[in-house]
Design a protein around this motif. Structure first.
Motif, short mmCIF file in Angstrom:
data_model
loop_
_atom_site.label_atom_id
_atom_site.label_comp_id
_atom_site.label_asym_id
_atom_site.label_seq_id
_atom_site.Cartn_x
_atom_site.Cartn_y
_atom_site.Cartn_z
N ALA A 1 0.84 -1.17 -0.08
CA ALA A 1 -0.11 -0.04 -0.07
C ALA A 1 0.76 1.11 -0.02
CB ALA A 1 -0.92 0.02 1.20
N THR A 2 1.92 1.26 0.84
CA THR A 2 2.95 2.25 0.66
C THR A 2 3.59 2.65 -0.54
OG1 THR A 2 3.20 2.08 3.17
CG2 THR A 2 4.96 3.52 2.08
N ALA A 3 3.90 1.60 -1.37
CA ALA A 3 4.52 1.62 -2.50
C ALA A 3 3.63 2.32 -3.40
CB ALA A 3 5.01 0.39 -2.82
N PHE A 4 2.48 1.84 -3.49
CA PHE A 4 1.55 2.31 -4.60
C PHE A 4 1.30 3.86 -4.03
CE2 PHE A 4 0.85 -1.80 -5.92
CZ PHE A 4 0.41 -1.66 -7.10
N ALA A 5 0.99 4.17 -2.76
CA ALA A 5 0.65 5.51 -2.63
C ALA A 5 2.04 6.50 -2.92
CB ALA A 5 0.38 5.81 -0.91
N ASN A 6 3.19 5.86 -2.74
CA ASN A 6 4.18 6.84 -3.30
C ASN A 6 4.50 7.10 -4.55
OD1 ASN A 6 5.03 7.24 -0.19
ND2 ASN A 6 6.58 5.78 -0.46
N GLN A 7 4.08 6.05 -5.03
CA GLN A 7 4.22 5.99 -6.70
C GLN A 7 3.08 7.01 -7.27
OE1 GLN A 7 6.67 4.48 -8.75
NE2 GLN A 7 5.90 6.06 -10.19
N VAL A 8 1.97 7.21 -6.69
CA VAL A 8 0.80 8.17 -7.30
C VAL A 8 1.66 9.51 -6.89
CG1 VAL A 8 -1.43 8.91 -6.27
CG2 VAL A 8 -1.07 6.45 -6.79
N ALA A 9 2.11 9.80 -5.43
CA ALA A 9 2.68 10.93 -5.23
C ALA A 9 3.66 11.24 -6.36
CB ALA A 9 3.11 11.09 -3.93
N TYR A 10 4.44 10.46 -6.63
CA TYR A 10 5.65 10.88 -7.43
C TYR A 10 5.05 11.19 -9.01
CZ TYR A 10 10.20 10.16 -10.08
OH TYR A 10 11.09 10.72 -10.95
N CYS A 11 4.17 10.19 -9.39
CA CYS A 11 3.56 10.61 -10.63
C CYS A 11 3.07 11.85 -10.98
CB CYS A 11 2.57 9.47 -11.08
SG CYS A 11 3.30 8.14 -11.37
N GLN A 12 2.16 12.40 -9.71
CA GLN A 12 1.72 13.70 -9.65
C GLN A 12 2.62 14.79 -9.67
OE1 GLN A 12 -1.38 14.73 -10.35
NE2 GLN A 12 -3.01 13.68 -9.11
N HIS A 13 3.69 14.46 -9.07
CA HIS A 13 4.63 15.72 -8.81
C HIS A 13 5.76 15.57 -10.12
CE1 HIS A 13 3.89 16.76 -4.98
NE2 HIS A 13 3.92 15.93 -4.37
N ALA A 14 5.69 14.51 -10.94
CA ALA A 14 6.24 14.44 -11.96
C ALA A 14 5.54 14.86 -13.48
CB ALA A 14 6.87 12.98 -12.20
N GLY A 15 4.53 15.38 -13.27
CA GLY A 15 3.72 15.81 -14.30
C GLY A 15 3.03 14.75 -15.18
N ALA A 16 2.59 13.57 -14.47
CA ALA A 16 2.16 12.51 -14.82
C ALA A 16 0.65 12.03 -14.26
CB ALA A 16 2.90 11.26 -14.96
N PRO A 17 -0.32 12.88 -14.24
CA PRO A 17 -1.58 12.90 -13.50
C PRO A 17 -2.43 11.66 -13.95
CG PRO A 17 -1.88 14.76 -15.05
CD PRO A 17 -0.53 14.28 -15.24
N ASN A 18 -2.45 11.30 -15.09
CA ASN A 18 -3.29 10.08 -15.73
C ASN A 18 -2.56 8.84 -15.08
OD1 ASN A 18 -4.98 11.89 -17.06
ND2 ASN A 18 -3.84 11.74 -19.05
N THR A 19 -1.32 8.88 -15.37
CA THR A 19 -0.37 7.62 -14.62
C THR A 19 -0.95 7.49 -13.23
OG1 THR A 19 1.09 7.92 -16.51
CG2 THR A 19 1.71 6.39 -14.48
N ALA A 20 -0.76 8.60 -12.59
CA ALA A 20 -1.19 8.66 -11.23
C ALA A 20 -2.49 8.32 -11.07
CB ALA A 20 -1.15 10.10 -10.53
N ARG A 21 -3.39 8.37 -11.77
CA ARG A 21 -4.71 7.92 -11.75
C ARG A 21 -4.86 6.29 -11.79
NH1 ARG A 21 -8.92 11.03 -15.46
NH2 ARG A 21 -10.38 9.47 -14.75
N VAL A 22 -3.92 5.87 -12.82
CA VAL A 22 -4.18 4.33 -13.13
C VAL A 22 -3.28 3.82 -11.89
CG1 VAL A 22 -2.90 2.72 -14.41
CG2 VAL A 22 -3.75 4.77 -15.58
N VAL A 23 -2.23 4.12 -11.41
CA VAL A 23 -1.63 3.50 -9.95
C VAL A 23 -2.62 3.47 -8.88
CG1 VAL A 23 0.31 3.53 -8.41
CG2 VAL A 23 0.41 3.90 -10.80
N ALA A 24 -3.36 4.68 -8.73
CA ALA A 24 -4.38 4.91 -7.60
C ALA A 24 -5.60 4.09 -7.72
CB ALA A 24 -4.58 6.33 -7.60
N GLY A 25 -5.84 3.91 -9.01
CA GLY A 25 -6.86 2.87 -9.26
C GLY A 25 -6.80 1.60 -8.85
N ILE A 26 -5.66 1.02 -9.29
CA ILE A 26 -5.12 -0.30 -9.01
C ILE A 26 -5.11 -0.33 -7.61
CG2 ILE A 26 -3.17 -1.78 -9.09
CD1 ILE A 26 -2.30 -0.31 -11.62
N ALA A 27 -4.55 0.66 -6.80
CA ALA A 27 -4.25 0.68 -5.45
C ALA A 27 -5.85 0.59 -4.63
CB ALA A 27 -3.66 1.83 -4.73
#
Length: 273
Positions: free
Chosen positions: A24-50
């Motif tokens: 759960a922590t790994a997925f949450a961190n990846q969502v945060a990283y994607c958002q801060h890296a300008g990849a909001p749609n990828t963040a949505r995918v990772v958050a959706g999986i989580a």
């Protein structure tokens, strides 16, 4: 759109952390990283999986992710699954994912959960290995180094050997052209052109020649194989449109002439060369 992708927070943890809660922590961190890296749609995918992982849905795929035996952050577990979903989207096998990748409002968890159920067989192999990327723009560093070496008095004819070449995209650097702070290098009919941001003094202007290139990888990717090329493209975040354009150009170049790439580990390759 899930709230988990709206206000991301990054929790600093040991990348090699495993066990309960680590997934759960790994997925949450990846969502945060994607958002801060300008990849909001990828963040949505990772958050959706989580979000799907937090439900009581059961399957072989979900069980493997929830009970990951390694370190999910270091193993890039979330990006393995996201890469598989992106491949389904790119191939047209899961058109229901399109609204997420277009950035439209959608019930991300419901869509992703349904896709993970209906495409479980296709997604399971994506857990077996880490994401593999190959970015042609990195070759600009090699060319700048060659200019500097030639300026130091080395012969300006270079044989380029690369370990861990992946698909060998950087092995085709003799077919690319570069604008390195105003210093121009490469053929006029280049298959790709790079003009990276340059800060400070540009490299010296020297005539150099790349006489040969050869690389190795323990699991080389054949860009002329549509399935392997799709896998490599699936690991590119969809927001990075320039990287997609470069990958398509590299695939076309490989079809014209494959890079010299051998399946071998680094130690054996260096000894052989």
């Amino acid at each position: 759109m899930g709230n988990s992708a709206d206000r991301p927070t990054y929790e600093f943890v040991d990348m090699n952390t495993a066990g309960p809660g680590a997934v759960a922590t790994a997925f949450a961190n990846q969502v945060a990283y994607c958002q801060h890296a300008g990849a909001p749609n990828t963040a949505r995918v990772v958050a959706g999986i989580a979000a799907v992982l937090e439900t009581d849905a059961a399957s072989v795929l979900l069980a493997r992710i929830r009970g990951w035996q390694g370190a999910p952050l270091a193993d890039a577990l979330s990006l393995r699954v996201a890469g598989g979903l992106h491949a389904l989207h790119l191939s047209g096998a899961a058109p229901e994912l399109a609204p997420i990748y277009r950035g439209e409002n959608a019930d991300d968890a419901a869509i992703i959960g349904a896709v993970m159920r209906s495409h479980e067989t296709a997604l399971l192999p994506w857990l077996d290995g880490p994401p593999q990327t190959n970015e042609a723009g990195r070759s600009a560093n090699f060319v700048a180094a060659m200019l500097w070496l030639a300026d130091q008095g080395l012969p300006p004819r270079f044989q380029c050997l690369e370990i861990g070449s992946s698909a060998g995209i950087n092995l085709m650097l003799d077919r690319y052209s570069y604008d390195l702070g105003g210093v121009m290098v490469g053929p006029d009919d280049a298959v790709m052109r790079f003009a990276p941001q340059w800060h400070g003094t540009p490299p010296p202007q020297r005539d150099i020649a790349i006489v040969s290139t050869k690389g190795c990888d323990v699991a080389p990717v054949d860009l002329t194989d549509p399935a392997q090329a799709l896998r490599l493209k699936a690991y590119i975040w969809p927001e990075h449109t320039i990287r997609f354009e470069r990958m398509d150009a590299a695939i076309r170049a490989a079809h014209q002439r494959k890079p010299d790439l051998v399946p071998m580990n680094a130690a054996d390759f260096v000894e052989a060369e």
